[in-house]
Write a protein that holds these residues in place. Structure first.
Motif, PDB file in Angstrom:
ATOM      1  N   PRO A 127      -4.052  -9.282  -6.661  1.00  0.00           N
ATOM      2  CA  PRO A 127      -3.328  -8.018  -6.458  1.00  0.00           C
ATOM      3  C   PRO A 127      -2.509  -8.022  -5.177  1.00  0.00           C
ATOM      4  N   ASN A 128      -1.267  -7.529  -5.285  1.00  0.00           N
ATOM      5  CA  ASN A 128      -0.400  -7.393  -4.117  1.00  0.00           C
ATOM      6  C   ASN A 128      -0.660  -6.034  -3.463  1.00  0.00           C
ATOM      7  N   GLY A 129      -1.529  -6.014  -2.512  1.00  0.00           N
ATOM      8  CA  GLY A 129      -1.854  -4.758  -1.862  1.00  0.00           C
ATOM      9  C   GLY A 129      -2.921  -4.947  -0.804  1.00  0.00           C
ATOM     10  N   VAL A 130      -3.506  -3.860  -0.409  1.00  0.00           N
ATOM     11  CA  VAL A 130      -4.546  -3.875   0.627  1.00  0.00           C
ATOM     12  C   VAL A 130      -5.809  -3.254   0.041  1.00  0.00           C
ATOM     13  N   GLU A 131      -6.941  -3.673   0.569  1.00  0.00           N
ATOM     14  CA  GLU A 131      -8.205  -3.115   0.126  1.00  0.00           C
ATOM     15  C   GLU A 131      -8.496  -1.815   0.881  1.00  0.00           C
ATOM     16  N   THR A 175     -10.744   3.247  -4.405  1.00  0.00           N
ATOM     17  CA  THR A 175     -11.386   2.053  -3.872  1.00  0.00           C
ATOM     18  C   THR A 175     -10.827   0.809  -4.542  1.00  0.00           C
ATOM     19  N   GLY A 176     -11.093  -0.331  -3.930  1.00  0.00           N
ATOM     20  CA  GLY A 176     -10.537  -1.584  -4.431  1.00  0.00           C
ATOM     21  C   GLY A 176      -9.179  -1.840  -3.809  1.00  0.00           C
ATOM     22  N   PHE A 177      -8.310  -2.479  -4.566  1.00  0.00           N
ATOM     23  CA  PHE A 177      -6.963  -2.774  -4.075  1.00  0.00           C
ATOM     24  C   PHE A 177      -6.031  -1.607  -4.359  1.00  0.00           C
ATOM     25  N   ALA A 178      -5.144  -1.348  -3.401  1.00  0.00           N
ATOM     26  CA  ALA A 178      -4.137  -0.293  -3.540  1.00  0.00           C
ATOM     27  C   ALA A 178      -2.815  -0.822  -3.008  1.00  0.00           C
ATOM     28  N   ALA A 179      -1.737  -0.170  -3.402  1.00  0.00           N
ATOM     29  CA  ALA A 179      -0.419  -0.569  -2.909  1.00  0.00           C
ATOM     30  C   ALA A 179      -0.333  -0.325  -1.403  1.00  0.00           C
ATOM     31  N   ALA A 180       0.358  -1.223  -0.726  1.00  0.00           N
ATOM     32  CA  ALA A 180       0.506  -1.099   0.725  1.00  0.00           C
ATOM     33  C   ALA A 180       1.583  -0.082   1.062  1.00  0.00           C
ATOM     34  N   SER A 181       1.341   0.696   2.108  1.00  0.00           N
ATOM     35  CA  SER A 181       2.299   1.701   2.549  1.00  0.00           C
ATOM     36  C   SER A 181       3.541   1.028   3.139  1.00  0.00           C
ATOM     37  N   LEU A 182       4.715   1.619   2.865  1.00  0.00           N
ATOM     38  CA  LEU A 182       5.961   1.050   3.382  1.00  0.00           C
ATOM     39  C   LEU A 182       6.071   1.236   4.891  1.00  0.00           C
ATOM     40  N   SER A 183       5.527   2.320   5.405  1.00  0.00           N
ATOM     41  CA  SER A 183       5.613   2.581   6.843  1.00  0.00           C
ATOM     42  C   SER A 183       4.653   1.711   7.644  1.00  0.00           C
ATOM     43  N   ASN A 184       3.494   1.446   7.066  1.00  0.00           N
ATOM     44  CA  ASN A 184       2.494   0.618   7.743  1.00  0.00           C
ATOM     45  C   ASN A 184       1.829  -0.257   6.688  1.00  0.00           C
ATOM     46  N   GLY A 185       2.149  -1.533   6.711  1.00  0.00           N
ATOM     47  CA  GLY A 185       1.677  -2.432   5.670  1.00  0.00           C
ATOM     48  C   GLY A 185       0.183  -2.585   5.575  1.00  0.00           C
ATOM     49  N   SER A 186      -0.538  -2.172   6.622  1.00  0.00           N
ATOM     50  CA  SER A 186      -1.992  -2.307   6.596  1.00  0.00           C
ATOM     51  C   SER A 186      -2.688  -1.093   5.994  1.00  0.00           C
ATOM     52  N   ASP A 187      -1.936  -0.027   5.747  1.00  0.00           N
ATOM     53  CA  ASP A 187      -2.511   1.186   5.163  1.00  0.00           C
ATOM     54  C   ASP A 187      -2.232   1.218   3.661  1.00  0.00           C
ATOM     55  N   ALA A 188      -3.157   1.845   2.930  1.00  0.00           N
ATOM     56  CA  ALA A 188      -2.997   1.974   1.484  1.00  0.00           C
ATOM     57  C   ALA A 188      -2.242   3.249   1.144  1.00  0.00           C
ATOM     58  N   VAL A 189      -1.475   3.198   0.060  1.00  0.00           N
ATOM     59  CA  VAL A 189      -0.754   4.385  -0.413  1.00  0.00           C
ATOM     60  C   VAL A 189      -1.765   5.390  -0.958  1.00  0.00           C
ATOM     61  N   ALA A 190      -1.701   6.602  -0.460  1.00  0.00           N
ATOM     62  CA  ALA A 190      -2.624   7.643  -0.907  1.00  0.00           C
ATOM     63  C   ALA A 190      -2.209   8.162  -2.283  1.00  0.00           C
TER      64      ALA A 190
END
Length: 280
Positions: A127-131, A175-190
């Motif tokens: 998955p392309n995202g952050v946990e 929970t799990g993998f989520a898309a990464a936020s555009l403003s901060n790549g380490s945060d998950a999109v809510a």
């Protein structure tokens, strides 16, 4: 109480007290000591299917070989038999040769089609995202434990890599993998619950009150309604939780959820709905 304990102790140690039958004459038994036994037909290995699978290129080319050998056989036969090379409609041999030539060409063309059309290989993707793990803070401990149990169970035995639970208009679990936020790549999109609830996917699942399985998410235009999932999510199951919520399960493999997985997820959804209805 003592009489009940005495009765259980006096039971024969190997008496079968439970039996459940499945297809293909298999039986799983459970005795009073908790031991599980199996008896029934052993699965047979299909040697032909294994050979075809291991020699795919050869099998696909076989019609070409058969067609080419047939053409050579016809030409060789006409040469040895002394028949004129020009086809004569009045000759039964010529008519038979023409029919054989047609079948041979058909075999060759069929082999070429088999070689040109191959099934697309399906592989597991990362998955392309952050946990992340976001849980509503107002939930009781036993509800949180059940939500985490559902996540651990799904991620361990299925291709599930993302789980979002929306109930009563609120996102109570991501929970799990989520898309990464555009403003901060380490945060998950809510999860924007307002947009999700207004979307066609959410409304369609609640209206039908049945599970929706998007086996190949890239083919569905409704993918844009799930921006919080990783961009390369391969499959999604939308499981209604009664009439008040939905569970969104993202997988890492196209058509990765089997029919058994879908049935099991339906039962998990019913269990979560029964638990959440007590506190929300």
């Amino acid at each position: 109480m003592e009489a009940g304990n005495l009765l259980r102790l006096n039971q024969p140690p190997h008496r079968l007290v439970h039996s459940r039958r499945f297809s293909h004459s298999r039986t799983i038994t459970l005795n009073v000591q908790g031991e599980i036994g199996y008896r029934g037909m052993k699965p047979r290995r299909d040697w032909i299917a294994d050979w075809v699978s291991n020699n795919d290129d050869l099998v696909r080319s076989m019609p070409i070989y058969v067609g080419g050998l047939s053409l050579l056989a016809v030409l060789f036969n006409r040469t040895l038999s002394g028949i004129a090379p020009v086809a004569d409609a009045s000759s039964s041999q010529s008519r038979a040769d023409l029919l054989t030539l047609g079948l041979a060409v058909t075999n060759i063309l069929n082999g070429l089609v088999w070689l040109s059309i191959r099934p697309k290989s399906i592989s597991v993707v990362n998955p392309n995202g952050v946990e992340c793990q976001r849980i509503a803070s107002h939930l009781p401990d036993f509800v949180i434990s059940e939500l985490l149990w559902a996540w651990n169970s799904l991620s361990d035995v299925t291709c599930c890599r993302s789980l979002v639970v929306v109930y009563d208009g609120k996102c109570i679990l991501q929970t799990g993998f989520a898309a990464a936020s555009l403003s901060n790549g380490s945060d998950a999109v809510a999860v924007d619950t307002n947009k999700l609830i207004e979307g066609s996917l959410y409304q369609g699942v609640l209206k039908s009150a049945s599970q929706s399985y998007l086996a190949n998410l890239s083919l569905y235009p409704g993918k844009s309604e799930l921006p919080f999932l990783p961009s390369n999510t391969q499959a999604v199951i939308l499981q209604p939780l009664g009439d008040k919520g939905i569970a969104i399960i993202g997988g890492d493999t196209i058509r990765g959820f089997t029919s058994s997985d879908q049935a099991w997820i339906t039962l998990i959804g019913e269990k979560l709905d029964a638990t959440l209805a007590k506190v929300i």
